[in-house]
Design a protein around this motif. Structure first.
Motif, short mmCIF file in Angstrom:
data_model
loop_
_atom_site.label_atom_id
_atom_site.label_comp_id
_atom_site.label_asym_id
_atom_site.label_seq_id
_atom_site.Cartn_x
_atom_site.Cartn_y
_atom_site.Cartn_z
N VAL A 268 0.82 -1.33 0.24
CA VAL A 268 -0.08 -0.12 -0.11
C VAL A 268 0.81 1.34 -0.22
O VAL A 268 1.71 1.30 0.83
CB VAL A 268 -0.80 0.03 1.25
CG1 VAL A 268 -1.91 1.08 1.22
CG2 VAL A 268 -1.72 -1.18 1.20
N GLY A 269 0.27 2.28 -0.68
CA GLY A 269 1.03 3.60 -0.79
C GLY A 269 0.05 4.58 -0.63
O GLY A 269 -1.12 4.28 -0.80
N LEU A 270 0.23 5.68 0.10
CA LEU A 270 -0.69 6.68 0.27
C LEU A 270 0.13 7.79 0.08
O LEU A 270 1.02 8.39 0.71
CB LEU A 270 -0.76 6.78 1.99
CG LEU A 270 -2.04 7.61 2.39
CD1 LEU A 270 -2.81 6.93 3.37
CD2 LEU A 270 -1.60 8.84 2.88
N VAL A 271 -0.88 8.90 -0.54
CA VAL A 271 -0.06 10.12 -1.21
C VAL A 271 -1.17 11.17 -0.26
O VAL A 271 -2.11 11.22 -0.24
CB VAL A 271 -0.73 10.50 -2.71
CG1 VAL A 271 -0.15 11.75 -2.79
CG2 VAL A 271 0.18 9.42 -3.42
N GLU A 272 -0.21 12.11 0.59
CA GLU A 272 -0.92 13.02 1.19
C GLU A 272 -0.16 14.37 1.26
O GLU A 272 1.20 14.33 1.31
CB GLU A 272 -1.10 12.63 2.74
CG GLU A 272 -1.56 13.52 3.77
CD GLU A 272 -2.82 14.23 3.56
OE1 GLU A 272 -2.60 15.47 3.33
OE2 GLU A 272 -3.66 13.48 3.40
#
Length: 483
Positions: free
Chosen positions: A29-33
């Motif tokens: 999982v990757g998360l862009v914030e």
């Protein structure tokens, strides 16, 4: 091979929960914030406002301490310390979310994502807010140069919402702030006009009135908190008026001008002009989708920018899901979290869907408001024959000892089966008490079952049981209705 099995765009209460659940299901999982994790809820919404409201509550309690036989002299507040405490709580919780993401091996990518295809995004360095230093960075467009491209098998859009802007002349003047911009205020304004009497506007009105502001709240509907049951909205209006807040319902703000102060022109039922030091716009929120490049990926959105989804959070494009405020279903943090869990489970191959039957909502005014299910008006419009049951806090022993007797609970039930259709509370600890109502609706409970469930005494929680008795025509601690 894609960079990730799942890419989550947005790290709010929907996005970070989805990322954690998907990682627990074995996905990469990757998360862009683009700012601190936790989204609007932790940084600019639920948590910071409740921290400041708690300070206001303590101030109010201490100033009334003599009623309890406790005497405190020279009671005062320091708004700078109120803000510092809020900032400390926000940092502790956002740091905690960052730690949880790391502990679950979620890769966090800082920046602003824009689709280049349904399963790939470019990541740009996020801009900075022109609203006030340190403000939410969604207020500025991303920089022009992408720092990297990220690909994934599936994508979840979880970019939340931003404050709605009003097309009012003068709405861009200095001193006119949104609900997010209000956190930039370094002092309590002497005179405050709040545009919008929904949950957001009502909470800020309650907060600043407690700290001594002369507050006027302008709401275009007939009652405050118009999404709530009309009896609750009317009760809140009476409570606010008793506290010295000027409540102008069935009214609108037509213009704002700068004189020695901010001159606010109000039209409608209570037409007048008001002078204010600060005008706070609390009229709702709009989806934060404008800079995502949805059209590039072919993702459908409605005219307001909300993204339609099915009960498993799928959008119109295969492998793209959306959760939270961008779906427009219910702009509540706890709904976003449940949508995130559902979407992550679906993507990981587990059977799941979201049920919107029992969604509780809470407004942290003084007194608090909470509700779940149908209002009386909506239940009647749906053709139900109803039982309406009410019980006042003033008749509860615990409320008397607590010194909080304002308000009531109202239960809406079907006439034939006595099934609970809606629960509406205005009063002390309403946000905690509403859970029983949510369970009652989710489990298809009846007034009989609520009444037959033994509740601890003396507690505020007895109010649900007492209201059920009243609905059955067998009230114990209030007089029976005259036949």
């Amino acid at each position: 091979m894609p960079d990730f099995d799942l890419l989550v765009v947005g790290g709010g209460p929907g996005g970070y929960v989805a990322a954690i659940r998907a990682a627990q299901r074995g996905l990469r999982v990757g998360l862009v914030e683009k700012e601190r994790p936790g989204g609007v809820c932790l940084n600019w919404g639920c948590i910071p406002t409740k921290a400041m409201l708690r300070s206001a509550e303590i101030f109010q309690t201490i100033t009334a301490a003599a009623d309890f036989g406790v005497y405190a002299d020279n009671v005062r507040y320091d708004f700078a310390v109120v803000r510092q405490r809020k900032d400390g709580i926000v940092k502790e919780l956002t740091d905690g979310v960052a730690s949880l993401l790391a502990a679950n091996d979620v890769t966090v990518i800082e920046g602003h994502a824009r689709f280049t295809s349904p399963t790939s995004v470019e990541v740009f360095e996020a801009g900075h807010s022109p609203i006030f230093p340190g403000g939410p960075r969604y207020a500025a467009a991303p920089t022009a140069t992408a720092t990297r491209t990220v690909t994934a098998n599936d994508v979840i859009i979880a970019t939340g919402s931003v404050p709605a802007q009003l097309p009012i002349p003068g709405a861009d003047l200095p001193g006119v702030v949104t609900s997010d911009g209000a956190f930039g205020l370094i002092g309590v304004p002497d005179r405050l006009v709040v545009i919008g009497g929904s949950a957001v506007g009502a909470e800020w009105a309650s907060l600043f009135a407690t700290f001594g502001s002369q507050v006027t709240i302008v709401e275009m509907q007939d009652t405050l908190v118009p999404l709530e049951d009309a009896d609750v909205g009317s009760a809140l209006g009476r409570s606010f008026t008793k506290r010295g807040i000027t409540v102008l319902t069935s009214s609108t703000v037509e213009a704002i001008a700068r004189t020695d102060a901010l001159r606010v022109t109000v039209g409608g039922k209570h037409a007048r002009q008001l002078d204010a030091d600060v005008v706070l716009v609390g009229v709702g929120r709009r989806p934060n989708t404008a800079e995502l490049g949805l059209e590039i990926a072919g993702i459908e959105a409605d005219v307001r920018g909300f993204i339609p989804v099915d009960e498993q959070l799928r959008t119109s494009v295969e492998h793209v899901y959306a959760i939270g405020d961008v779906t427009g279903r219910a702009l509540l943090a706890h709904v976003a979290s449940h949508q995130g869990l559902t979407a992550a489970d679906v993507i990981a191959g587990h059977p799941a869907h979201i049920d919107y039957t029992a969604i509780p909502a809470a407004t942290f005014t003084h007194p608090e408001i909470a509700s779940v299910g149908l209002t009386e008006a909506k239940a009647r419009a749906a053709g139900h024959d109803l039982i309406t049951a009410r019980f006042p806090f003033a008749a509860l022993g615990r409320a008397k000892t607590f010194g909080e007797t304002e308000g009531f609970v109202k239960i809406i039930a079907g006439q034939r089966y006595r099934e609970v259709l809606g629960v509406h509370i205005i009063g002390s600890s309403a946000s905690d008490l509403i859970t029983e109502g949510a369970l009652a609706i989710a489990l298809e409970a009846t007034l009989d079952e609520l009444a037959d469930t033994i509740h601890a005494h003396p507690t505020l929680g007895e109010i649900g049981m007492e209201a059920a008795f009243a609905g059955l025509g067998l009230p114990v601690h209030i007089p029976p209705r005259k036949r």
